[in-house]
Design a protein around this motif. Structure first.
Motif, short mmCIF file in Angstrom:
data_model
loop_
_atom_site.label_atom_id
_atom_site.label_comp_id
_atom_site.label_asym_id
_atom_site.label_seq_id
_atom_site.Cartn_x
_atom_site.Cartn_y
_atom_site.Cartn_z
N LEU A 85 0.90 -1.16 0.00
CA LEU A 85 0.00 0.00 0.00
C LEU A 85 0.93 1.20 0.00
O LEU A 85 1.61 1.47 0.99
N GLN A 86 1.01 1.87 -1.14
CA GLN A 86 1.94 2.99 -1.32
C GLN A 86 1.17 4.31 -1.21
O GLN A 86 0.18 4.51 -1.90
N ILE A 87 1.66 5.20 -0.35
CA ILE A 87 1.07 6.54 -0.21
C ILE A 87 2.11 7.52 -0.70
O ILE A 87 3.22 7.61 -0.13
N ALA A 88 1.78 8.27 -1.75
CA ALA A 88 2.74 9.13 -2.41
C ALA A 88 2.12 10.48 -2.78
O ALA A 88 0.90 10.63 -2.79
N THR A 89 2.97 11.43 -3.12
CA THR A 89 2.49 12.74 -3.55
C THR A 89 2.10 12.68 -5.03
O THR A 89 2.58 11.84 -5.79
N MET A 90 1.23 13.61 -5.41
CA MET A 90 0.84 13.73 -6.82
C MET A 90 2.05 14.18 -7.63
O MET A 90 2.84 14.99 -7.14
N ALA A 91 2.18 13.70 -8.84
CA ALA A 91 3.27 14.13 -9.70
C ALA A 91 3.13 15.61 -10.04
O ALA A 91 4.12 16.35 -10.06
N ASP A 92 1.91 16.07 -10.25
CA ASP A 92 1.63 17.48 -10.55
C ASP A 92 0.76 18.03 -9.42
O ASP A 92 -0.42 17.71 -9.33
N ARG A 93 1.34 18.85 -8.56
CA ARG A 93 0.62 19.36 -7.40
C ARG A 93 -0.51 20.31 -7.77
O ARG A 93 -1.32 20.67 -6.92
N ASN A 94 -0.60 20.72 -9.02
CA ASN A 94 -1.69 21.61 -9.46
C ASN A 94 -2.95 20.84 -9.83
O ASN A 94 -3.96 21.42 -10.15
N VAL A 95 -2.87 19.52 -9.80
CA VAL A 95 -4.00 18.67 -10.16
C VAL A 95 -4.75 18.30 -8.89
O VAL A 95 -4.15 17.95 -7.88
N LEU A 96 -6.06 18.39 -8.91
CA LEU A 96 -6.96 17.90 -7.87
C LEU A 96 -7.07 18.75 -6.61
O LEU A 96 -7.88 18.47 -5.76
N GLY A 97 -6.26 19.78 -6.42
CA GLY A 97 -6.39 20.61 -5.23
C GLY A 97 -5.85 19.93 -3.99
O GLY A 97 -5.30 18.84 -4.03
N LYS A 98 -6.06 20.60 -2.83
CA LYS A 98 -5.47 20.11 -1.58
C LYS A 98 -6.09 18.81 -1.09
O LYS A 98 -5.40 17.98 -0.51
N GLU A 99 -7.38 18.63 -1.24
CA GLU A 99 -8.04 17.47 -0.65
C GLU A 99 -8.30 16.34 -1.63
O GLU A 99 -8.84 15.31 -1.26
N GLY A 100 -7.91 16.52 -2.89
CA GLY A 100 -8.14 15.49 -3.90
C GLY A 100 -7.13 14.36 -3.79
O GLY A 100 -6.08 14.48 -3.15
N TYR A 101 -7.45 13.25 -4.42
CA TYR A 101 -6.56 12.10 -4.41
C TYR A 101 -6.88 11.20 -5.58
O TYR A 101 -7.95 11.28 -6.17
N THR A 102 -5.95 10.34 -5.92
CA THR A 102 -6.21 9.25 -6.85
C THR A 102 -5.92 7.95 -6.11
O THR A 102 -5.01 7.89 -5.27
N LEU A 103 -6.69 6.95 -6.41
CA LEU A 103 -6.53 5.65 -5.77
C LEU A 103 -6.55 4.60 -6.87
O LEU A 103 -7.52 4.49 -7.62
N THR A 104 -5.47 3.87 -6.99
CA THR A 104 -5.36 2.81 -7.99
C THR A 104 -5.15 1.49 -7.26
O THR A 104 -4.23 1.38 -6.44
N VAL A 105 -6.00 0.53 -7.54
CA VAL A 105 -5.93 -0.77 -6.89
C VAL A 105 -5.72 -1.83 -7.97
O VAL A 105 -6.49 -1.91 -8.91
N THR A 106 -4.66 -2.61 -7.82
CA THR A 106 -4.41 -3.75 -8.69
C THR A 106 -4.27 -4.98 -7.79
O THR A 106 -4.18 -4.83 -6.57
N PRO A 107 -4.21 -6.17 -8.34
CA PRO A 107 -4.06 -7.35 -7.48
C PRO A 107 -2.78 -7.36 -6.64
O PRO A 107 -2.72 -8.05 -5.63
N SER A 108 -1.75 -6.60 -7.02
CA SER A 108 -0.49 -6.64 -6.28
C SER A 108 -0.13 -5.35 -5.55
O SER A 108 0.83 -5.32 -4.78
N ARG A 109 -0.88 -4.26 -5.79
CA ARG A 109 -0.47 -2.98 -5.23
C ARG A 109 -1.66 -2.03 -5.13
O ARG A 109 -2.54 -2.02 -5.98
#
Length: 151
Positions: A85-109
């Protein structure tokens, strides 16, 4: 008057259709901007490790691991290899604002990306909502459907 009522009803239906939930089989609060469920799932068990990219995300990560231990008995350890379970910063901090996030789930990560700790917290809340299999303390793992998503 009847034509006006019919036109307003049609407009209301079009608006409601445009704002419908992205995937009715995944019920989340709040509903993400986009969700695409894929095949497979990620089973969170004692073999999964937590990788936190920046100390700014330690507080919400600690909250999550506490909730996970209470609900499943799983004590998550830190690491970077294997099932992660990896928690990381956005590559582009101008995307999604302060409270936004992306969540990607695969069988291994699972990869959660956010701009700040609030986004991490909301993403981890979403991850908890995706768990299946109940919350019995005797439960030793839970499964999350595979999906790339964003909020």
């Amino acid at each position: 008057m009847q034509r006006l009522s019919a036109a307003l009803l049609t407009l209301a239906l079009l608006i409601s259709k445009a704002h419908a939930a992205p995937d009715p089989s995944i019920h989340l609060i709040p509903q993400p901007v986009s969700v695409k469920q894929q095949t497979g799932s990620f089973t969170l068990d004692k073999s999964v490790v937590l990788s936190v990219e920046t100390p700014a995300f330690d507080h919400p990560a600690g909250w999550f691991t506490g909730q996970l231990e209470k609900s499943t008995g799983i004590r998550m350890r830190r690491g970077k290899s294997g099932k992660v379970l990896q928690i990381a910063t956005m590559a582009d901090r101008n995307v999604l604002g302060k409270e936004g996030y992306t969540l990607t789930v695969t069988p291994s990560r699972i990869v959660l990306r956010a701009n700040d700790a609030a986004g991490v917290f909301y993403g981890l809340q979403t991850l908890l909502q995706l768990q299946t299999g109940g919350t019995s303390p005797a439960l030793r793992s839970w499964t999350t459907p595979a999906l790339p998503g964003g909020d």
